[in-house]
Design a protein around this motif. Structure first.
Motif, short mmCIF file in Angstrom:
data_model
loop_
_atom_site.label_atom_id
_atom_site.label_comp_id
_atom_site.label_asym_id
_atom_site.label_seq_id
_atom_site.Cartn_x
_atom_site.Cartn_y
_atom_site.Cartn_z
N HIS A 219 0.87 -1.18 0.00
CA HIS A 219 0.00 0.00 0.00
C HIS A 219 0.90 1.23 0.00
CE1 HIS A 219 -2.88 2.98 1.65
NE2 HIS A 219 -3.82 2.20 1.14
N LYS A 220 0.39 2.38 -0.44
CA LYS A 220 1.22 3.59 -0.45
C LYS A 220 1.68 3.97 0.96
CE LYS A 220 -2.59 6.94 -0.14
NZ LYS A 220 -3.22 8.12 -0.77
N SER A 221 0.96 3.46 1.98
CA SER A 221 1.29 3.81 3.37
C SER A 221 1.78 2.62 4.20
CB SER A 221 0.08 4.44 4.06
OG SER A 221 -0.34 5.61 3.40
N TYR A 222 1.97 1.45 3.56
CA TYR A 222 2.36 0.27 4.34
C TYR A 222 3.42 -0.56 3.62
CZ TYR A 222 -1.63 1.00 7.45
OH TYR A 222 -2.52 1.52 8.35
N ILE A 223 4.44 -0.93 4.39
CA ILE A 223 5.45 -1.90 3.96
C ILE A 223 5.50 -2.98 5.03
CG2 ILE A 223 7.91 -2.29 3.53
CD1 ILE A 223 8.09 0.58 2.53
N ASN A 235 -8.67 -7.54 -0.59
CA ASN A 235 -8.34 -6.12 -0.39
C ASN A 235 -7.55 -5.84 0.89
OD1 ASN A 235 -9.73 -5.15 -2.72
ND2 ASN A 235 -11.65 -5.51 -1.64
N SER A 236 -7.14 -6.90 1.56
CA SER A 236 -6.38 -6.69 2.79
C SER A 236 -5.49 -7.88 3.08
CB SER A 236 -7.33 -6.43 3.97
OG SER A 236 -8.16 -7.56 4.19
N VAL A 237 -4.55 -7.64 3.98
CA VAL A 237 -3.63 -8.70 4.39
C VAL A 237 -3.47 -8.60 5.90
CG1 VAL A 237 -1.66 -7.19 3.92
CG2 VAL A 237 -1.30 -9.65 4.08
N PHE A 238 -3.33 -9.75 6.55
CA PHE A 238 -3.19 -9.77 8.00
C PHE A 238 -1.73 -10.01 8.37
CE2 PHE A 238 -7.66 -10.35 7.45
CZ PHE A 238 -8.24 -9.79 8.57
N VAL A 239 -1.21 -9.12 9.20
CA VAL A 239 0.17 -9.23 9.67
C VAL A 239 0.16 -9.32 11.19
CG1 VAL A 239 2.39 -8.06 9.83
CG2 VAL A 239 1.08 -7.93 7.72
N ASN A 240 0.57 -10.46 11.68
CA ASN A 240 0.58 -10.69 13.13
C ASN A 240 -0.80 -10.42 13.73
OD1 ASN A 240 2.09 -11.42 15.51
ND2 ASN A 240 1.99 -9.26 16.13
N GLY A 241 -1.85 -10.77 12.99
CA GLY A 241 -3.22 -10.61 13.46
C GLY A 241 -3.83 -9.25 13.19
N GLU A 242 -3.08 -8.32 12.61
CA GLU A 242 -3.58 -6.97 12.34
C GLU A 242 -3.89 -6.82 10.85
OE1 GLU A 242 -2.38 -2.28 13.15
OE2 GLU A 242 -1.26 -3.92 14.08
N GLN A 243 -5.05 -6.25 10.55
CA GLN A 243 -5.49 -6.10 9.16
C GLN A 243 -4.86 -4.86 8.53
OE1 GLN A 243 -9.72 -5.93 8.67
NE2 GLN A 243 -9.65 -6.45 6.49
N ILE A 244 -4.24 -5.07 7.36
CA ILE A 244 -3.57 -3.99 6.62
C ILE A 244 -4.21 -3.91 5.23
CG2 ILE A 244 -1.38 -3.14 5.70
CD1 ILE A 244 -1.38 -3.29 8.73
N PRO A 245 -4.58 -2.72 4.76
CA PRO A 245 -5.18 -2.60 3.43
C PRO A 245 -4.16 -2.88 2.31
CG PRO A 245 -4.76 -0.42 4.33
CD PRO A 245 -4.47 -1.39 5.44
N TYR A 250 -0.38 -2.24 -5.81
CA TYR A 250 0.59 -3.16 -5.22
C TYR A 250 0.08 -4.59 -5.11
CZ TYR A 250 2.59 1.33 -3.92
OH TYR A 250 3.11 2.60 -3.97
N LYS A 251 -1.09 -4.88 -5.71
CA LYS A 251 -1.64 -6.23 -5.63
C LYS A 251 -0.74 -7.27 -6.29
CE LYS A 251 -6.61 -5.73 -4.94
NZ LYS A 251 -7.95 -6.07 -5.47
N SER A 252 -0.07 -6.84 -7.35
CA SER A 252 0.79 -7.77 -8.07
C SER A 252 1.91 -8.29 -7.18
CB SER A 252 1.37 -7.11 -9.32
OG SER A 252 2.13 -5.96 -8.97
#
Length: 260
Positions: A219-223, A235-245, A250-252
């Protein structure tokens, strides 16, 4: 040192003194320089007032927060106030220096556009120059931070340690302790196992520099640190249980990750 001042502050004083003298000479055209030396005590003093109010208040509170319209309105108001009070201050100063001088000693509000435009040029120039100066300083700080970032990556990549500068403090954080990085305008926040660290960096520099160390921009605001990706949805991904858009652009990156 003879002066009980820091070198930087001493240089500032010297700059304004030299500026006051040069502006006075240029305004006088070589005639009656003493008159303009006195007058410019007020003019340069108000220019200093405009510069420091811009650097300490307007720029950080409005320009840096992208409140450009409000910044412009307040800047114009600041310039107009400096222009308005300059007449009375000059009269007061002349009254001290020239005993026979009789000024108006009253607050004069100018309403003529061209009079304001020409008379406030000194303060407009001071504000614009201080704005450009601050932008150059910020740009240099970002370039310096980016260079330092690259040097630290080369130095610490073998040990899998990231060095992050937060204000006047420097933190050493293990790559495996980082969950993700979140962008906040000109700053980023490193979310780690033990604490959050705020640094003056750009998302682009982090993306380019840490890609080979297991970091992925979604995402433009997340690495993200790929090690902690739990679940990937549309439309989202979970990192250590936290949802990130997930950003459309960046879907590719995540599709490639799925196949790998």
């Amino acid at each position: 040192m003879i002066f009980n001042l820091s070198k930087s502050r001493f240089k500032v004083y010297i700059f304004w003194i030299v500026y006051w003298f040069i502006q006075s000479v240029l305004m006088s055209g070589g005639k009656e320089v003493h008159f303009y030396l006195v007058k410019n005590i007020v003019l340069v003093g108000l220019q200093i007032f405009v510069v420091y109010l811009n650097l300490k208040v307007l720029f950080p509170l409005f320009f840096m927060k992208k409140k450009y319209l409000l910044y412009s309105i307040l800047s114009f108001l600041l310039i107009y106030i400096a222009f308005t009070i300059s007449f009375g201050l000059i009269d007061i100063l002349f009254g001290f220096v020239y005993p026979n001088f009789k000024g108006m000693l009253e607050l004069r509000f100018a309403t003529d556009f061209w009079e304001i435009l020409s008379g406030s040029s000194f303060y407009s120039l001071a504000l614009v120059c201080s704005l450009v100066y601050k932008l150059i300083i910020l740009n240099n700080e970002k370039d310096s931070a980016h260079l330092e970032l690259k040097q630290n990556i080369i130095k610490n990549s073998k040990n899998k340690i990231i060095t992050i500068k937060e204000g006047h403090q420097t933190h050493k954080i293990a790559i495996d302790d980082v969950y993700y990085i979140k962008g906040l305008k000109e700053y980023v926040v490193w979310h780690t196992k033990s604490r959050n660290v705020i640094a003056l960096q750009t998302m682009r520099s982090i993306e380019e520099s840490y890609k080979e160390l297991g970091f992925l921009r979604v995402h433009k605001s997340y690495i993200l640190n790929r090690k902690y990706i739990d679940t990937i949805q549309s439309n989202s991904v979970f990192v250590n249980g936290e949802q990130i858009p997930i950003g459309r652009a960046y879907k590719s990156n995540l599709l490639e990750l799925n196949f790998n």
